[in-house]
Scaffold this motif. Sequence first.
Motif, short mmCIF file in Angstrom:
data_model
loop_
_atom_site.label_atom_id
_atom_site.label_comp_id
_atom_site.label_asym_id
_atom_site.label_seq_id
_atom_site.Cartn_x
_atom_site.Cartn_y
_atom_site.Cartn_z
N UNK A 110 0.82 -1.21 0.00
CA UNK A 110 0.00 0.00 0.00
C UNK A 110 0.86 1.27 0.00
N UNK A 111 2.19 1.12 0.04
CA UNK A 111 3.07 2.27 0.21
C UNK A 111 3.88 2.53 -1.06
N UNK A 112 4.12 3.80 -1.39
CA UNK A 112 5.04 4.10 -2.48
C UNK A 112 6.46 3.72 -2.09
N UNK A 113 7.32 3.53 -3.08
CA UNK A 113 8.67 3.05 -2.83
C UNK A 113 9.46 4.00 -1.93
N UNK A 114 9.23 5.31 -2.07
CA UNK A 114 9.98 6.24 -1.23
C UNK A 114 9.62 6.07 0.24
N UNK A 115 8.38 5.71 0.55
CA UNK A 115 7.98 5.46 1.94
C UNK A 115 8.62 4.17 2.44
N UNK A 116 8.67 3.16 1.60
CA UNK A 116 9.34 1.91 1.99
C UNK A 116 10.80 2.18 2.31
N UNK A 117 11.47 2.97 1.50
CA UNK A 117 12.87 3.31 1.77
C UNK A 117 13.01 4.03 3.10
N UNK A 118 12.06 4.94 3.39
CA UNK A 118 12.08 5.64 4.70
C UNK A 118 11.90 4.65 5.85
N UNK A 119 10.99 3.69 5.68
CA UNK A 119 10.74 2.72 6.74
C UNK A 119 11.96 1.82 6.95
N UNK A 120 12.60 1.41 5.87
CA UNK A 120 13.81 0.61 6.02
C UNK A 120 14.88 1.42 6.73
N UNK A 157 13.65 -4.37 -10.64
CA UNK A 157 12.90 -4.27 -11.89
C UNK A 157 11.40 -4.48 -11.65
N UNK A 158 11.11 -5.45 -10.81
CA UNK A 158 9.70 -5.76 -10.53
C UNK A 158 9.63 -6.46 -9.18
N UNK A 159 8.65 -6.09 -8.40
CA UNK A 159 8.33 -6.82 -7.17
C UNK A 159 6.82 -6.83 -7.00
N UNK A 160 6.25 -7.98 -6.66
CA UNK A 160 4.80 -8.05 -6.47
C UNK A 160 4.32 -7.25 -5.27
N UNK A 161 5.24 -6.80 -4.43
CA UNK A 161 4.81 -6.05 -3.24
C UNK A 161 5.16 -4.56 -3.33
N UNK A 162 5.71 -4.11 -4.47
CA UNK A 162 5.96 -2.69 -4.68
C UNK A 162 5.00 -2.16 -5.72
N UNK A 163 4.60 -0.91 -5.55
CA UNK A 163 3.64 -0.32 -6.49
C UNK A 163 4.31 0.21 -7.74
N UNK A 164 5.64 0.37 -7.72
CA UNK A 164 6.37 0.87 -8.89
C UNK A 164 7.33 -0.18 -9.42
N UNK A 165 7.75 0.01 -10.67
CA UNK A 165 8.77 -0.83 -11.28
C UNK A 165 10.07 -0.02 -11.42
N UNK A 166 11.18 -0.74 -11.64
CA UNK A 166 12.49 -0.12 -11.86
C UNK A 166 12.85 0.86 -10.74
#
Length: 401
Positions: A110-120, A157-166
Motif C-alpha cells: 500500500x506504500x510508495x517506494x519512497x515510503x518503503x525506503x524511509x521505513x527501512x 525491476x519488478x516486485x509483487x509487493x511494490x507499487x512501482x517498477x524499476x
Amino acid sequence: MRAINRFHVMDAIRRHGPLARVEICERTELSPTTVSAITAALLDDGLVVTRQMGTVRDAGRGRPRVLLELNPDAARVVGVKIAPTRIVHVVTNFQGDVLAGLTQPVRVDRQPAEVIADLVEDGVRRCVADAGLTLDHVESLCVALPGVVEHATGIVRYSPILTEANVPLSKALFERLGLATLIESDANAITIGEHWFRLCRDLDDFVVVTAEHSLGLGVMHGGEFFRGAKGISFNLGDLAMSANGKTVARLADQANEPAILAPVAGDARFREAIRLGRAIPLAAALIATGDNALTASARRAGEVLGLAIANLITLFAPPRVVLVGSTLALGEPLMTALRTALDRTLPAWLGDVSEIAVDVQADDTDWARGAAAAALKQLYGAPWSSTGPARPRLDMNAEDL
C-alpha cells in the motif's frame, strides 16, 4: 583471482574453523605460500585471530598448534527482509551471529517506494541502536525482497509487493544511510542462509524454491549464485505453464499464496487474516478440519509446483532441492500432490539425482539473516584496506525515488 582466493580462505575458516594453515591448504587446494600470504594479511587487518592449542610443555614436541578463526568483532552488517505485511531487520557480527532484531508491521503493497525506503532507514537505525551500535560501526547493508532484482545496479525491476517498477532501491538507501547497500531477491537471501546456517551447509551446489506470497528461485553453483545478465535474479512465479492464444498461464497464477487463498478471499475472517499476514495458518487449520475448497486449492498448487521442480531438476540436476516458505505450512495436501506430480513428470533417468529437502522451520529472522550473510559474503572477498564492498552506482537511468 586474489579476491576469489581470499574469499575461499575466509569461507573455509568460517565453515570449518578454527583451522591450522595446513588444514586451510587442504580444504581450499591453495598452495602454502598463497595461504600464508592471505592469512598474514587477514591477521594484519584484524579479520581473523589466532587461537593457541596447548602449550609447549603440554605438547611435548615443539611449538603449540596455532589455529585461525574469524574475529566476530571485525565488522557488523545489517540484513533486511521486506515481506508483504512486515519489514524484518537483523544486525549480525562478522560470523553471522545475530546481535539484534526488529520487525516493523506495515502493509508494504500500500506504500510508495519512497515510503518503503524511509521505513527501512528507520528500522535499520533502530535495530543498530538496539545492538548497542551506531551506523559508524556498520560496514554494509543488504535488503532482500521478492521479485526481479538487478544485483549489479541495485534496481528492483519488478516486485509483487511494490507499487512501482524499476526502483533504484540501493541508491535510495545509500543516500539515506551512507552505507554500502546490496539489493537481493529474497530467494537469493534464503539460499545463502541455507548454505551458511541451515540445510545446505554440506553442499556448494543446490537449488532453493521459495513458496510464499510469491514464488522465488535461488541457484547455488560452486558456492556462488547463478545469476542472469546484469546479475538479474529469478522470479519462479513468472514461469509460463501454458499459452493459449493471447492468454499465458504462469506458475504464480495457481501456486502463490493469493492464488491458493482465492476460494476464501471474500470471507471476512480471511480478509483480516490476509491484512495481518496470518492467512496461511488459518487456511492450514481449516484444511485440517476438512475444508474442501482450500484442500483442492492446495493440491492444485502442489501439482504445478511439482511440475516446475521437475523442470528445474531436468535443467540443473542439483543434488538437493530445498523448499522453504510459509506456504509449506499447508501440509499434506500440498506436499503429497507436489511429490506425486514430481514423480510422474521427472524423467526416469533423473529419478535418483536430486534429494528433496523441506525447511519448515525457517522464520523471518532466517530470511533477514540470509540477507546479512549476502553482505558478509561480499565483504569476505573484498580487499579490506582498499575497495571494500561495492558502492551502488549513482549514474542509473531509472527515475530517482
